[in-house]
Design a protein around this motif. Structure first.
Motif, PDB file in Angstrom:
ATOM      1  N   ARG A   1       5.843  53.288  -2.001  1.00 37.00           N
ATOM      2  CA  ARG A   1       5.660  53.658  -0.598  1.00 37.00           C
ATOM      3  C   ARG A   1       5.451  55.161  -0.438  1.00 37.00           C
ATOM      4  O   ARG A   1       6.099  55.977  -1.102  1.00 37.00           O
ATOM      5  N   LYS A   2       4.529  55.489   0.454  1.00 41.24           N
ATOM      6  CA  LYS A   2       4.363  56.863   0.926  1.00 41.24           C
ATOM      7  C   LYS A   2       4.583  56.807   2.431  1.00 41.24           C
ATOM      8  O   LYS A   2       3.884  56.096   3.148  1.00 41.24           O
ATOM      9  N   TRP A   3       5.586  57.540   2.900  1.00 35.17           N
ATOM     10  CA  TRP A   3       5.928  57.537   4.322  1.00 35.17           C
ATOM     11  C   TRP A   3       5.539  58.885   4.931  1.00 35.17           C
ATOM     12  O   TRP A   3       6.043  59.939   4.517  1.00 35.17           O
ATOM     13  N   HIS A   4       4.658  58.852   5.919  1.00 32.61           N
ATOM     14  CA  HIS A   4       4.201  60.056   6.605  1.00 32.61           C
ATOM     15  C   HIS A   4       4.885  60.133   7.976  1.00 32.61           C
ATOM     16  O   HIS A   4       4.603  59.297   8.852  1.00 32.61           O
ATOM     17  N   TYR A   5       5.756  61.110   8.159  1.00 39.17           N
ATOM     18  CA  TYR A   5       6.478  61.282   9.419  1.00 39.17           C
ATOM     19  C   TYR A   5       5.731  62.280  10.299  1.00 39.17           C
ATOM     20  O   TYR A   5       5.542  63.443   9.916  1.00 39.17           O
ATOM     21  N   LEU A   6       5.311  61.821  11.471  1.00 39.13           N
ATOM     22  CA  LEU A   6       4.561  62.642  12.414  1.00 39.13           C
ATOM     23  C   LEU A   6       5.459  62.954  13.604  1.00 39.13           C
ATOM     24  O   LEU A   6       5.516  62.202  14.582  1.00 39.13           O
ATOM     25  N   TYR A   7       6.214  64.045  13.517  1.00 39.71           N
ATOM     26  CA  TYR A   7       7.138  64.408  14.592  1.00 39.71           C
ATOM     27  C   TYR A   7       6.359  65.000  15.761  1.00 39.71           C
ATOM     28  O   TYR A   7       5.427  65.795  15.567  1.00 39.71           O
ATOM     29  N   VAL A   8       6.780  64.635  16.965  1.00 45.33           N
ATOM     30  CA  VAL A   8       6.045  65.053  18.150  1.00 45.33           C
ATOM     31  C   VAL A   8       7.006  65.346  19.294  1.00 45.33           C
ATOM     32  O   VAL A   8       8.058  64.707  19.416  1.00 45.33           O
ATOM     33  N   THR A   9       6.668  66.325  20.124  1.00 42.41           N
ATOM     34  CA  THR A   9       7.453  66.611  21.324  1.00 42.41           C
ATOM     35  C   THR A   9       7.031  65.641  22.420  1.00 42.41           C
ATOM     36  O   THR A   9       5.917  65.101  22.396  1.00 42.41           O
ATOM     37  N   PRO A  10       7.893  65.400  23.400  1.00 44.02           N
ATOM     38  CA  PRO A  10       7.539  64.471  24.485  1.00 44.02           C
ATOM     39  C   PRO A  10       6.222  64.811  25.179  1.00 44.02           C
ATOM     40  O   PRO A  10       5.465  63.915  25.570  1.00 44.02           O
ATOM     41  N   SER A  11       5.916  66.097  25.313  1.00 38.54           N
ATOM     42  CA  SER A  11       4.702  66.486  26.032  1.00 38.54           C
ATOM     43  C   SER A  11       3.423  66.098  25.291  1.00 38.54           C
ATOM     44  O   SER A  11       2.359  65.977  25.907  1.00 38.54           O
ATOM     45  N   ASN A  12       3.523  65.892  23.965  1.00 37.96           N
ATOM     46  CA  ASN A  12       2.336  65.553  23.176  1.00 37.96           C
ATOM     47  C   ASN A  12       2.325  64.108  22.685  1.00 37.96           C
ATOM     48  O   ASN A  12       1.397  63.695  21.977  1.00 37.96           O
ATOM     49  N   ALA A  13       3.356  63.331  23.034  1.00 38.65           N
ATOM     50  CA  ALA A  13       3.497  61.972  22.492  1.00 38.65           C
ATOM     51  C   ALA A  13       2.313  61.075  22.846  1.00 38.65           C
ATOM     52  O   ALA A  13       1.779  60.361  21.991  1.00 38.65           O
ATOM     53  N   GLN A  14       1.883  61.085  24.104  1.00 34.94           N
ATOM     54  CA  GLN A  14       0.783  60.220  24.508  1.00 34.94           C
ATOM     55  C   GLN A  14      -0.530  60.655  23.860  1.00 34.94           C
ATOM     56  O   GLN A  14      -1.348  59.823  23.438  1.00 34.94           O
ATOM     57  N   ALA A  15      -0.734  61.968  23.759  1.00 37.97           N
ATOM     58  CA  ALA A  15      -1.949  62.469  23.117  1.00 37.97           C
ATOM     59  C   ALA A  15      -1.984  62.071  21.646  1.00 37.97           C
ATOM     60  O   ALA A  15      -3.053  61.731  21.101  1.00 37.97           O
ATOM     61  N   LEU A  16      -0.821  62.102  20.988  1.00 41.42           N
ATOM     62  CA  LEU A  16      -0.766  61.702  19.582  1.00 41.42           C
ATOM     63  C   LEU A  16      -1.067  60.216  19.441  1.00 41.42           C
ATOM     64  O   LEU A  16      -1.789  59.808  18.526  1.00 41.42           O
ATOM     65  N   HIS A  17      -0.519  59.416  20.333  1.00 43.76           N
ATOM     66  CA  HIS A  17      -0.805  57.978  20.330  1.00 43.76           C
ATOM     67  C   HIS A  17      -2.314  57.741  20.403  1.00 43.76           C
ATOM     68  O   HIS A  17      -2.877  56.939  19.635  1.00 43.76           O
ATOM     69  N   THR A  18      -2.977  58.441  21.296  1.00 45.55           N
ATOM     70  CA  THR A  18      -4.422  58.299  21.469  1.00 45.55           C
ATOM     71  C   THR A  18      -5.175  58.737  20.219  1.00 45.55           C
ATOM     72  O   THR A  18      -6.140  58.077  19.791  1.00 45.55           O
ATOM     73  N   LYS A  19      -4.735  59.827  19.613  1.00 45.09           N
ATOM     74  CA  LYS A  19      -5.415  60.348  18.420  1.00 45.09           C
ATOM     75  C   LYS A  19      -5.254  59.398  17.242  1.00 45.09           C
ATOM     76  O   LYS A  19      -6.213  59.187  16.462  1.00 45.09           O
ATOM     77  N   ILE A  20      -4.066  58.807  17.074  1.00 48.19           N
ATOM     78  CA  ILE A  20      -3.854  57.832  15.997  1.00 48.19           C
ATOM     79  C   ILE A  20      -4.774  56.631  16.198  1.00 48.19           C
ATOM     80  O   ILE A  20      -5.331  56.083  15.235  1.00 48.19           O
ATOM     81  N   LYS A  21      -4.963  56.244  17.449  1.00 49.33           N
ATOM     82  CA  LYS A  21      -5.850  55.123  17.753  1.00 49.33           C
ATOM     83  C   LYS A  21      -7.293  55.460  17.353  1.00 49.33           C
ATOM     84  O   LYS A  21      -8.029  54.606  16.850  1.00 49.33           O
ATOM     85  N   GLU A  22      -7.707  56.692  17.560  1.00 53.98           N
ATOM     86  CA  GLU A  22      -9.051  57.124  17.171  1.00 53.98           C
ATOM     87  C   GLU A  22      -9.195  57.101  15.643  1.00 53.98           C
ATOM     88  O   GLU A  22     -10.249  56.711  15.113  1.00 53.98           O
TER      89      GLU A  22
END
Length: 252
Positions: A145-166
């Motif tokens: 297993r390789k686990w990639h932890y993408l820590y995010v602040t609340p203000s960027n959480a939705q933007a990160l969700h969208t970027k992962i989807k892209e």
């Protein structure tokens, strides 16, 4: 005091509701043991003794996967349906069959192996995961297993969700052979993160597939990942292996 407790409970429920009400996202209860370097062999021996006791006494309604992180942390991963599962004690029948003294003796051996342990929840996010042949956390023959932890602040959480989807959409368009499951941190974790879990046969197989994927995604992939990293508060990578020999599945 009663009003304060009610307010806190309501706040917790409001935070959990969006995740728990989404039936497609499987939740997992994770128990983490930060095992001392000198005690890892003993920890594995105790765990195997415990699993054998579960098999011998045919413990029902208890299933967990197990993994070892390369830093010496051992984790047990239990699928749960909802928060009510925390009220259950699936080990109670085992203690009754083994006898309380023998049962507590096993956990006393566990306690000697670490000074820190704890519990938290993570949620498998189906629409952000990329497994074209079917979404599953169990990948026989690919225990690395390789686990990639993408820590995010609340203000960027939705933007990160969208970027992962892209990024997932690009993987789909290119027919990438690097599959991943995406998890979201839940109750009990400190900080907010997305976790990409990648399975492989071994470290060499992972590196080969990763290099091929980078070439396949090309400049478009490089651009998307750069945009994703801008959104992160912290990025952390951990490696390890699933340990089926330390896991338990109840007989049906």
């Amino acid at each position: 005091m009663k009003t304060i407790k009610t307010t806190i409970l309501l706040a917790v429920l409001l935070m959990l509701t969006p995740i728990l009400s989404n039936a497609q996202n499987q939740s997992f209860w994770v128990h983490e043991d930060q095992v001392k370097p000198s005690k890892q062999a003993e920890y594995e021996k105790v765990t195997k003794d415990f699993v054998e006791a579960c098999k011998k006494h045919e413990l029902k309604d208890a299933n967990w996967a197990a993994a070892r992180v390369d830093n010496g942390t051992y984790i047990s991963i239990v699928p749960i349906e909802n928060m009510a599962d925390f009220d259950k004690n699936p080990l109670a029948p085992l203690m009754e069959k083994m006898g309380e003294e023998n049962f507590r003796a096993i956990f006393k051996r566990f306690d000697a192996c670490y000074d820190k342990h704890g519990d938290y929840m993570v949620h498998l996010i189906e629409d952000l995961s990329y497994m074209p042949n079917g979404l599953m956390s169990n990948t026989p023959g690919k225990d690395y297993r390789k686990w990639h932890y993408l820590y995010v602040t609340p203000s960027n959480a939705q933007a990160l969700h969208t970027k992962i989807k892209e990024i997932k959409a690009l993987y789909e368009k290119k027919g990438s052979k690097e599959y991943f499951r995406m998890y979201r941190s839940g109750f009990g974790t400190m900080g907010d993160y997305y976790l990409a879990s990648v399975s492989a046969k071994d470290e060499q197989s992972y590196a080969k597939t990763s290099d091929e994927n980078d070439t396949l995604l090309g400049a478009e992939g490089k651009k998307l990942f750069s945009e994703m990293f801008i959104l992160l508060d912290k990025y952390e990578v951990k490696t390890g292996r699933m340990r089926p020999d330390l896991a338990y599945t109840a007989k049906q």
